[in-house]
Design a protein around this motif. Structure first.
Motif, PDB file in Angstrom:
ATOM      1  N   TYR A  39       0.835  -1.203   0.000  1.00 19.63           N
ATOM      2  CA  TYR A  39       0.000   0.000   0.000  1.00 19.63           C
ATOM      3  C   TYR A  39       0.870   1.255   0.000  1.00 19.63           C
ATOM      4  CZ  TYR A  39      -2.663   3.826   2.083  1.00 19.63           C
ATOM      5  OH  TYR A  39      -3.205   5.063   2.347  1.00 19.63           O
ATOM      6  N   LEU A  40       1.911   1.267   0.852  1.00 17.43           N
ATOM      7  CA  LEU A  40       2.779   2.443   0.940  1.00 17.43           C
ATOM      8  C   LEU A  40       3.597   2.621  -0.332  1.00 17.43           C
ATOM      9  CD1 LEU A  40       3.933   2.080   4.649  1.00 17.43           C
ATOM     10  CD2 LEU A  40       2.232   3.659   3.724  1.00 17.43           C
ATOM     11  N   GLN A  41       3.996   1.515  -0.935  1.00 13.59           N
ATOM     12  CA  GLN A  41       4.698   1.595  -2.215  1.00 13.59           C
ATOM     13  C   GLN A  41       3.788   2.194  -3.284  1.00 13.59           C
ATOM     14  OE1 GLN A  41       5.748  -2.197  -3.986  1.00 13.59           O
ATOM     15  NE2 GLN A  41       7.514  -1.308  -5.055  1.00 13.59           N
ATOM     16  N   GLU A  42       2.537   1.789  -3.294  1.00 11.87           N
ATOM     17  CA  GLU A  42       1.573   2.327  -4.249  1.00 11.87           C
ATOM     18  C   GLU A  42       1.347   3.816  -4.021  1.00 11.87           C
ATOM     19  OE1 GLU A  42      -2.398   0.295  -5.393  1.00 11.87           O
ATOM     20  OE2 GLU A  42      -2.977   1.886  -3.993  1.00 11.87           O
ATOM     21  N   HIS A  89      12.944  -2.334   2.131  1.00 11.50           N
ATOM     22  CA  HIS A  89      14.044  -2.043   1.215  1.00 11.50           C
ATOM     23  C   HIS A  89      13.815  -2.671  -0.154  1.00 11.50           C
ATOM     24  CE1 HIS A  89      17.193  -1.039   4.585  1.00 11.50           C
ATOM     25  NE2 HIS A  89      16.346  -0.052   4.356  1.00 11.50           N
ATOM     26  N   ARG A  90      13.215  -3.848  -0.176  1.00  9.77           N
ATOM     27  CA  ARG A  90      12.938  -4.514  -1.448  1.00  9.77           C
ATOM     28  C   ARG A  90      11.973  -3.698  -2.308  1.00  9.77           C
ATOM     29  NH1 ARG A  90       9.828  -8.693  -3.352  1.00  9.77           N
ATOM     30  NH2 ARG A  90       8.652  -8.978  -1.420  1.00  9.77           N
ATOM     31  N   ARG A  91      11.154  -2.883  -1.641  1.00 12.53           N
ATOM     32  CA  ARG A  91      10.194  -2.020  -2.346  1.00 12.53           C
ATOM     33  C   ARG A  91      10.719  -0.600  -2.550  1.00 12.53           C
ATOM     34  NH1 ARG A  91       7.739  -5.875   0.489  1.00 12.53           N
ATOM     35  NH2 ARG A  91       5.755  -6.773  -0.246  1.00 12.53           N
ATOM     36  N   GLY A  92      11.983  -0.389  -2.224  1.00 21.47           N
ATOM     37  CA  GLY A  92      12.557   0.939  -2.392  1.00 21.47           C
ATOM     38  C   GLY A  92      12.176   1.919  -1.306  1.00 21.47           C
ATOM     39  N   ILE A  93      11.748   1.423  -0.150  1.00 25.78           N
ATOM     40  CA  ILE A  93      11.335   2.274   0.969  1.00 25.78           C
ATOM     41  C   ILE A  93      12.386   2.209   2.071  1.00 25.78           C
ATOM     42  CG2 ILE A  93       9.594   2.627   2.770  1.00 25.78           C
ATOM     43  CD1 ILE A  93       7.528   1.393   0.847  1.00 25.78           C
ATOM     44  N   LYS A  94      12.851   3.363   2.507  1.00 28.42           N
ATOM     45  CA  LYS A  94      13.836   3.434   3.585  1.00 28.42           C
ATOM     46  C   LYS A  94      13.117   3.506   4.944  1.00 28.42           C
ATOM     47  CE  LYS A  94      17.174   5.870   0.626  1.00 28.42           C
ATOM     48  NZ  LYS A  94      18.144   4.788   0.466  1.00 28.42           N
ATOM     49  N   ILE A  95      13.838   3.148   6.004  1.00 26.35           N
ATOM     50  CA  ILE A  95      13.288   3.172   7.362  1.00 26.35           C
ATOM     51  C   ILE A  95      14.094   4.133   8.224  1.00 26.35           C
ATOM     52  CG2 ILE A  95      12.812   1.848   9.457  1.00 26.35           C
ATOM     53  CD1 ILE A  95      10.985   1.009   7.240  1.00 26.35           C
ATOM     54  N   MET A  96      13.411   5.140   8.778  1.00 25.77           N
ATOM     55  CA  MET A  96      14.006   6.081   9.729  1.00 25.77           C
ATOM     56  C   MET A  96      13.432   5.774  11.108  1.00 25.77           C
ATOM     57  SD  MET A  96      14.182  10.257   9.574  1.00 25.77           S
ATOM     58  CE  MET A  96      12.422  10.524   9.468  1.00 25.77           C
ATOM     59  N   MET A  97      14.296   5.410  12.041  1.00 26.14           N
ATOM     60  CA  MET A  97      13.869   5.041  13.391  1.00 26.14           C
ATOM     61  C   MET A  97      13.749   6.269  14.281  1.00 26.14           C
ATOM     62  SD  MET A  97      13.724   1.594  13.697  1.00 26.14           S
ATOM     63  CE  MET A  97      14.306   1.002  15.299  1.00 26.14           C
ATOM     64  N   TYR A 467      -3.127  12.614  -3.252  1.00 26.95           N
ATOM     65  CA  TYR A 467      -1.799  12.513  -2.651  1.00 26.95           C
ATOM     66  C   TYR A 467      -0.834  11.799  -3.585  1.00 26.95           C
ATOM     67  CZ  TYR A 467      -2.179  14.364   2.112  1.00 26.95           C
ATOM     68  OH  TYR A 467      -2.266  15.195   3.203  1.00 26.95           O
ATOM     69  N   ARG A 468      -1.278  10.728  -4.205  1.00 24.36           N
ATOM     70  CA  ARG A 468      -0.423  10.005  -5.159  1.00 24.36           C
ATOM     71  C   ARG A 468       0.013  10.930  -6.292  1.00 24.36           C
ATOM     72  NH1 ARG A 468      -2.650   5.068  -7.819  1.00 24.36           N
ATOM     73  NH2 ARG A 468      -0.446   4.571  -8.141  1.00 24.36           N
ATOM     74  N   ALA A 469      -0.929  11.728  -6.793  1.00 31.18           N
ATOM     75  CA  ALA A 469      -0.607  12.654  -7.877  1.00 31.18           C
ATOM     76  C   ALA A 469       0.407  13.707  -7.422  1.00 31.18           C
ATOM     77  CB  ALA A 469      -1.881  13.318  -8.394  1.00 31.18           C
ATOM     78  N   LEU A 470       0.231  14.228  -6.211  1.00 31.20           N
ATOM     79  CA  LEU A 470       1.173  15.212  -5.669  1.00 31.20           C
ATOM     80  C   LEU A 470       2.586  14.634  -5.557  1.00 31.20           C
ATOM     81  CD1 LEU A 470      -0.345  17.164  -2.622  1.00 31.20           C
ATOM     82  CD2 LEU A 470       0.666  18.150  -4.689  1.00 31.20           C
ATOM     83  N   ILE A 471       2.673  13.409  -5.075  1.00 29.49           N
ATOM     84  CA  ILE A 471       3.979  12.771  -4.909  1.00 29.49           C
ATOM     85  C   ILE A 471       4.631  12.532  -6.267  1.00 29.49           C
ATOM     86  CG2 ILE A 471       5.146  10.681  -4.097  1.00 29.49           C
ATOM     87  CD1 ILE A 471       2.982  10.572  -1.847  1.00 29.49           C
TER      88      ILE A 471
END
Length: 566
Positions: A39-42, A89-97, A467-471
């Motif tokens: 969902y977040l990748q989308e 990471h496999r979806r290209g999403i980074k994690i900030m703790m 939001y998707r369009a803005l991004i």
């Protein structure tokens, strides 16, 4: 301007307890997060800011950490964390703790050792003082959550400092051994592969020597001692040391939560040659309208106030430093309820206008979970339905002492309680909004039946798809990231208008913050420009694409690419 991946990123904050429950116990967890990564990748985001998932007794919902190298039982296991990190990471999403090192839990092994005796090796990891002569706390500072900032410990006949709850003793950053422990735990997570840190109240860590009394307001028992611990005397030494010892060795993203920080101080924290942090979270705009008892007695606010604050930060960090952009987070009410209108007739246009306004400023935008479907504040009937320690303590201190009536206090809570942002994410119109198959730790907002992710994804004209369009727009147009910001119509109380300029390209951003139809007339500085293209907007175009006179409907937003008439 120096380019960087973290400037171009869009960040999505997850408050794990309320995001998605993977095992049916009513509490969001790591497995739940992993299940929603598609969902977040989308959606298109680049980074997840993950609120604390460390082991904790949950006195302040995870911001009281008892083991910095382990996972809270309610959230899962380290193996589940590793899986989530790998899948992100496999979806290209980074994690900030989240890094919470102004204080620990009083159940942390360091503190349990520290309170055993005055000569314990861990004693100096915390801030201890004897009481005053004749009895009483060492000074008159007030905790951020009410009451004295000191707790008496009978075993050693001394007090320890806690700027938050009594179960959150402040760490002593004067101690180099403590600082080394912090750098080691940061390295532990970075070596695991995480991509950065959001640092909780990091500008609290340096206290003024001697911890003097603060000035008391008439009739008050305790005083806000912020002048003695906000942006303290050694804060820059500590952050430069942290950068040198840890952050500079990794390609990280860093943002410091800094209540009370000014633009000038932010330049010191984020300047490129300063080697400290990349961004700060300031609080000026979210405090607009605070009344006699702060956010609990909210007053009407003016758009000119909001524009002045945001513009001050835009101009102030224009040449050096960088802005973090946010309307809401786990400590704030819902953006659409706070800054526009959550009435159903206006909710779509309000939410999309706010999103456009935010994402078109210069800086890194932060989306708080549920913001992308226009989740709203909740108004629970009873104080018993609230879970937030700050809210419950404020009710005790204000309504319980007669400073506010029950009705006045509940009105403030309905508008500004942190629990507004902590009700579970509304995934579908299934029971409990599809968040859990069990009983949620805090009730779901009853409007989940018509405000939910499933419905939003199916509707091509929803807030979610906007939001998707803005991004997508941001990723395709460097002007949204690097273009200069310039405010227009400074004194207008309904229209927030500004331009973004990068080289020969100029965009005009129009945001109507009112429920009225208003007329935008281009100021003199735009006299030579034409409206070449409507890039994005939240209404069907009504054909008035000339800058001389544009009718903006309630909460309407438009972004134009400008052409030069000459």
């Amino acid at each position: 301007m120096t380019q960087a991946w973290w400037k171009e990123a869009v960040v999505y904050q997850i408050y794990p307890r309320s995001f998605m429950d993977g095992n049916g116990d009513g509490i969001g967890d790591l497995a739940g997060i992993t299940s929603r990564l598609d969902y977040l990748q989308e959606l298109g985001i680049d980074v997840i800011w993950l609120s604390p998932v460390y082991k904790s007794p949950n006195d302040d919902n995870g911001y009281d950490i008892s083991d910095y190298r382990d996972i809270m039982d309610e959230f899962g296991t380290m193996e589940q964390f590793d899986t989530m990190l790998e899948e992100a990471h496999r979806r290209g999403i980074k994690i900030m703790m989240d890094l919470v090192v102004n204080h620990s839990s009083d159940e942390h092994a360091w503190f349990m050792e520290a309170r055993k005796s005055k000569d314990n090796p861990y004693r100096d990891y915390y801030i201890w003082r004897p009481g005053r002569e004749g009895g009483g706390a060492p000074n008159n500072w007030v905790s951020c959550f009410g009451g004295s900032a000191w707790e008496y410990d009978a075993q050693t006949d001394e007090y320890y400092l806690h700027l938050f709850t009594r179960k959150q003793p402040d760490l002593n950053w004067e101690n180099p051994r403590l600082r080394r422990e912090v750098y080691d735990l940061m390295t532990f997570w970075l070596d695991k592969g995480i991509d950065g840190f959001r640092m909780d109240v990091i500008n609290f860590i340096s206290k003024v020597e001697g911890l003097p009394d603060a000035a008391l307001q008439e009739g008050a028992e305790y005083a806000w001692g912020g002048e003695y611990f906000l942006n303290g005397p050694r804060i820059h030494d500590y952050l430069q040391e942290m950068n040198r010892e840890v952050l500079s060795r990794y390609p990280v993203m860093t943002v410091g939560e800094m209540p009370g920080a000014t633009v000038e101080e932010a330049k010191l924290y984020t300047g490129l040659q300063r080697n400290e942090l990349q961004m700060v979270f300031h609080f000026e705009h979210v405090n607009v309208g605070d009344g006699k008892f702060g956010k609990w007695t909210p007053n009407p606010w003016k758009l000119t106030e909001l524009k002045a604050i945001l513009s001050k930060w835009q101009y102030g960090l224009r040449e050096d430093g960088w802005n973090s952009l946010y309307w809401s987070n786990h400590d704030q009410p819902r953006a659409v309820s706070r800054f526009a209108s959550d009435k159903e007739e206006y909710r779509f246009v309000s939410a999309t206008m706010l999103a456009t306004c935010l994402h078109l400023h210069q800086g890194t935008p932060y989306i708080y979970q549920g913001e992308e479907i226009g989740m709203t504040n909740v108004a629970f009937d009873s104080i018993e339905d609230y879970r937030d320690v700050e809210t419950l303590n404020a009710y005790r201190d204000l309504a319980g002492t007669g400073k506010l009536t029950h009705e006045q206090m509940m009105d403030g809570i309905h508008q500004r309680s942190r629990d507004n942002g902590r009700t579970p994410v509304q995934w579908s119109n299934a029971p409990h909004g599809g968040f859990t198959t069990g009983t949620p730790w805090i009730a779901v907002n009853p409007n989940f039946t018509h405000i939910n992710m499933e419905q939003s994804r199916q509707d091509p004209d929803s807030i979610y798809h906007y939001y998707r369009a803005l991004i997508r727009l941001r990723k395709a147009n460097p002007i949204m990231v690097y273009g200069d910001y310039d405010l227009l119509l400074e004194n207008d109380e309904q229209i927030y208008a500004f331009t973004r300029t990068l080289d020969a390209e100029k965009w005009l951003v129009l945001c109507n913050f009112s429920d009225q139809t208003v007329l935008f007339s281009a100021p003199e500085e735009l006299a030579s420009y034409t409206a070449d293209q409507l890039i994005i907007g939240n209404y069907e175009s009504n054909g008035d694409e000339t800058l001389g006179s544009i009718t903006l409907r309630p909460y309407e937003t438009r972004v134009y690419r400008l052409g030069n008439e000459t």
